[in-house]
Design a protein around this motif. Structure first.
Motif, mmCIF file in Angstrom:
data_model
loop_
_atom_site.group_PDB
_atom_site.id
_atom_site.type_symbol
_atom_site.label_atom_id
_atom_site.label_comp_id
_atom_site.label_asym_id
_atom_site.label_seq_id
_atom_site.Cartn_x
_atom_site.Cartn_y
_atom_site.Cartn_z
ATOM 1 N N VAL A 1 -3.723 -10.393 -8.037
ATOM 2 C CA VAL A 1 -3.087 -9.190 -7.488
ATOM 3 C C VAL A 1 -1.691 -8.929 -8.046
ATOM 4 O O VAL A 1 -1.404 -7.820 -8.524
ATOM 5 C CB VAL A 1 -3.055 -9.242 -5.942
ATOM 6 C CG1 VAL A 1 -2.184 -8.122 -5.371
ATOM 7 C CG2 VAL A 1 -4.463 -9.131 -5.393
ATOM 8 N N THR B 1 -2.815 -0.920 7.655
ATOM 9 C CA THR B 1 -2.923 -0.441 6.276
ATOM 10 C C THR B 1 -3.343 1.035 6.203
ATOM 11 O O THR B 1 -2.770 1.805 5.422
ATOM 12 C CB THR B 1 -3.897 -1.330 5.485
ATOM 13 O OG1 THR B 1 -3.364 -2.662 5.446
ATOM 14 C CG2 THR B 1 -4.072 -0.823 4.064
ATOM 15 N N CYS C 1 -0.900 -6.941 2.572
ATOM 16 C CA CYS C 1 -2.332 -6.823 2.827
ATOM 17 C C CYS C 1 -3.150 -7.513 1.742
ATOM 18 O O CYS C 1 -4.052 -8.295 2.040
ATOM 19 C CB CYS C 1 -2.728 -5.349 2.931
ATOM 20 S SG CYS C 1 -4.448 -5.116 3.443
ATOM 21 N N ALA C 2 -2.855 -7.251 0.490
ATOM 22 C CA ALA C 2 -3.649 -7.804 -0.605
ATOM 23 C C ALA C 2 -3.333 -9.264 -0.895
ATOM 24 O O ALA C 2 -4.225 -10.039 -1.265
ATOM 25 C CB ALA C 2 -3.428 -6.970 -1.868
ATOM 26 N N LYS D 1 -11.217 -17.743 -1.670
ATOM 27 C CA LYS D 1 -10.217 -16.757 -1.257
ATOM 28 C C LYS D 1 -9.250 -16.431 -2.391
ATOM 29 O O LYS D 1 -8.852 -15.271 -2.579
ATOM 30 C CB LYS D 1 -9.449 -17.290 -0.051
ATOM 31 C CG LYS D 1 -8.381 -16.362 0.511
ATOM 32 C CD LYS D 1 -7.124 -17.103 0.893
ATOM 33 C CE LYS D 1 -6.391 -17.628 -0.308
ATOM 34 N NZ LYS D 1 -5.199 -18.407 0.017
ATOM 35 N N LYS E 1 -9.764 -11.677 5.742
ATOM 36 C CA LYS E 1 -11.160 -11.249 5.927
ATOM 37 C C LYS E 1 -12.108 -12.106 5.094
ATOM 38 O O LYS E 1 -13.272 -12.308 5.468
ATOM 39 C CB LYS E 1 -11.297 -9.774 5.545
ATOM 40 C CG LYS E 1 -12.604 -9.122 6.009
ATOM 41 C CD LYS E 1 -12.635 -8.901 7.499
ATOM 42 C CE LYS E 1 -13.994 -8.364 7.963
ATOM 43 N NZ LYS E 1 -14.273 -7.015 7.473
ATOM 44 N N VAL E 2 -11.641 -12.624 3.961
ATOM 45 C CA VAL E 2 -12.478 -13.537 3.170
ATOM 46 C C VAL E 2 -12.767 -14.807 3.974
ATOM 47 O O VAL E 2 -13.903 -15.287 4.028
ATOM 48 C CB VAL E 2 -11.797 -13.890 1.833
ATOM 49 C CG1 VAL E 2 -12.616 -14.938 1.076
ATOM 50 C CG2 VAL E 2 -11.641 -12.637 0.971
ATOM 51 N N PHE F 1 -9.578 -13.538 -4.780
ATOM 52 C CA PHE F 1 -9.194 -12.196 -4.355
ATOM 53 C C PHE F 1 -7.686 -11.970 -4.408
ATOM 54 O O PHE F 1 -7.235 -10.835 -4.388
ATOM 55 C CB PHE F 1 -9.689 -11.944 -2.922
ATOM 56 C CG PHE F 1 -11.179 -11.942 -2.789
ATOM 57 C CD1 PHE F 1 -11.896 -10.756 -2.834
ATOM 58 C CD2 PHE F 1 -11.872 -13.132 -2.630
ATOM 59 C CE1 PHE F 1 -13.276 -10.764 -2.713
ATOM 60 C CE2 PHE F 1 -13.254 -13.150 -2.511
ATOM 61 C CZ PHE F 1 -13.960 -11.961 -2.552
ATOM 62 N N THR F 2 -6.915 -13.055 -4.472
ATOM 63 C CA THR F 2 -5.462 -12.911 -4.365
ATOM 64 C C THR F 2 -4.698 -13.254 -5.636
ATOM 65 O O THR F 2 -3.649 -12.660 -5.893
ATOM 66 C CB THR F 2 -4.926 -13.803 -3.223
ATOM 67 O OG1 THR F 2 -5.316 -15.164 -3.462
ATOM 68 C CG2 THR F 2 -5.472 -13.353 -1.874
ATOM 69 N N CYS G 1 -4.506 -8.849 5.393
ATOM 70 C CA CYS G 1 -5.854 -8.502 5.828
ATOM 71 C C CYS G 1 -6.949 -8.886 4.836
ATOM 72 O O CYS G 1 -8.024 -9.340 5.241
ATOM 73 C CB CYS G 1 -5.939 -7.016 6.161
ATOM 74 S SG CYS G 1 -4.889 -5.934 5.202
ATOM 75 N N ASP G 2 -6.706 -8.759 3.536
ATOM 76 C CA ASP G 2 -7.768 -9.052 2.571
ATOM 77 C C ASP G 2 -8.119 -10.542 2.521
ATOM 78 O O ASP G 2 -9.290 -10.909 2.722
ATOM 79 C CB ASP G 2 -7.376 -8.544 1.180
ATOM 80 C CG ASP G 2 -7.418 -7.026 1.089
ATOM 81 O OD1 ASP G 2 -7.790 -6.376 2.088
ATOM 82 O OD2 ASP G 2 -7.071 -6.481 0.027
ATOM 83 N N THR H 1 0.819 -1.219 0.000
ATOM 84 C CA THR H 1 0.000 0.000 0.000
ATOM 85 C C THR H 1 0.847 1.260 0.000
ATOM 86 O O THR H 1 0.638 2.168 -0.808
ATOM 87 C CB THR H 1 -0.923 -0.004 1.230
ATOM 88 O OG1 THR H 1 -1.763 -1.156 1.181
ATOM 89 C CG2 THR H 1 -1.779 1.246 1.272
#
Length: 450
Positions: free
Chosen positions: A94, A314, A43-44, A87, A52-53, A90-91, A48-49, A15
């Motif tokens: 990236v 973050t 994070c990504a 999950k 959280k999923v 989302f990753t 955290c991301d 970030t």
């Protein structure tokens, strides 16, 4: 071999690093960026991301567990493989997406951790690079436990990539990561034990609120061993044995997998900071109020790796990146000024906090009013049959301003943001109570907390 030169060289693609790189290249500077891992940062990719999923799936489990017999007839089964597959949506994209965006912006990329050769000179990918300004935004990495058998310890990265959930797990450390992963694993069917050297989890958080979390954690089957110093990990035929010292006696616990969740430290070991005359300390790269290194003015640091005094989160990384970016482009015109920063532990229920604890407020000499209650009888908790709902607020008696707020609730992470607004806006308690919020919402409940 020719020396490559840039106006700005950023180390780290999370970030903070990306934000500085994009700002500087937009200002017309020549910019390069490097990372020794997949581009996109912690994070990504592995923080955290994706965490959280996984939490999202357990939220469904917990809600149905609460309402079983209240209209829900059974709690759904979990397919860990399907959870991991979800999950990955989302990753997986990236790193490639990050590289594509950096390339389109005209930012040169290096896939290695640079090492300082001199104050403005780096070695990376076998090349020598000079930069007028160097930004260190390498984040943090797991703290190594220097004990026999440490090679058997897995990390949070490994947990997020587990193809199968072990039937039993020991987490060594009860900070954010240990507690969050313990809750995920326990609700997904693993037998979980948490070993912690302190007398309780989450030491920076309010003790009364954390005690509620311990009780809720034990109800879902998590075992805690507090005041225990892990001394060794042994590999057995099927399991691992975690050996610890507690009250002067040796004890042990067995599990299929053991995870090191004892904390994180600044990721600076590979940079050869001494060669660049870059000062560092326990909290990371030493910085002044401009987030500029205290011994090498060509170097700035932002995000979790900077010893700025901010929480390694973050949102604070983004704030620090904004300061570094402006100071590089405008020559030190902006000092870092931290507003009240909220902090959340994504267990279920969630723990959220902002500002001072009761103990901190007393130490600082405030004359305070403390409001502390357990309120599972309030409508929002009662309607979903949630047994754990409590808060503690600390108010400056003289000014009637909120000094701190501490909540444990299913949606504490959203509620704490309203306290951010109240504290940043210096709203008096009567101002907050006079506002009209939608009802019945968790946010409306904060009016009853002051």
């Amino acid at each position: 071999m020719a020396i490559e030169e840039f106006d700005v060289f950023v180390i780290g693609t999370g970030t903070a690093g990306k934000s500085v790189a994009y700002d500087c290249v937009e200002a017309g500077m020549s910019v390069a960026i490097a990372d020794n891992r997949e581009f996109g940062g912690t994070c990504a990719n592995r923080g955290c991301d994706p965490k959280k999923v996984l939490v999202g799936v357990t939220e469904a489990i917990q809600l149905t567990e609460n309402l079983k017999g209240k209209g829900i007839t059974s709690v759904p089964e979990v397919s860990w493989k399907d959870v991991q597959k979800f999950k990955s949506n989302f990753t997986e994209a990236v790193p490639a997406a990050t590289e594509r965006d950096l390339e389109e912006a005209g930012i040169a990329m290096y896939h290695q951790s640079p090492q300082f050769l001199e104050e403005n000179t780096l070695s990376v990918e076998g090349k020598t690079v000079k930069a007028k300004k160097i930004v260190i935004a390498t984040g943090q990495k797991p703290l190594e436990l220097k004990i026999p058998g440490r090679e058997h310890l897995k990390t949070s990265d490994d947990f997020l990539e587990l193809s199968e959930l072990p039937e039993s797990i020991v987490f060594v450390g009860a900070g954010y990561i240990g507690m969050e992963f313990a809750h995920i694993a326990a609700r997904c069917g693993a037998k979980v034990t948490v070993v912690e050297f302190a007398p309780r989890p989450l030491m920076p958080f309010d003790e009364d609120i954390v005690n509620h979390l311990v009780e809720a954690s034990e109800k879902i089957g998590i075992d805690f061993i507090f005041n225990a110093q892990v001394t060794e990990v042994e590999e057995l035929q099927k399991n691992h044995r975690v050996i610890f010292q507690k009250d002067g006696k040796e004890g042990s616990v067995k599990a299929r997998a053991v995870f090191n969740t004892a904390g994180r430290v600044p990721s600076i070991d590979e940079l050869d900071l001494d060669k660049g005359n870059v000062a560092s300390e326990k909290g990371g790269v030493s910085v002044n109020e401009f987030l500029q290194n205290t011994t090498n003015p060509s170097v700035y640091a932002c995000g979790d790796v900077s010893a700025s005094g901010s929480l390694p989160l973050t949102p604070t990384s983004s704030q620090e990146a904004r300061v570094v970016s402006k100071n590089i482009r405008k020559n030190n015109v902006l000092k870092m000024d931290f507003p009240p920063v909220p902090s959340v532990v994504f267990t279920l229920p969630q723990v959220a906090a902002i500002g001072l604890t009761e103990e901190e407020a007393k130490k600082q000499g405030y004359d305070i009013v403390v409001e502390s209650k357990s309120v599972p009888s309030w409508f929002n908790a009662k309607r979903i049959n949630e047994e754990t709902y409590a808060y503690k607020t600390i108010v400056d008696k003289d000014r009637n301003l909120i000094l701190g707020a501490h909540i444990i609730a299913p949606h504490a992470s959203e509620m704490i943001n309203l306290f951010v607004l109240a504290m940043c806006g210096k709203l008096k308690c009567e101002d907050l109570k006079a506002m009209i919020f939608a009802y019945p919402t968790w946010g409306n409940d904060i009016k009853g907390m002051v």
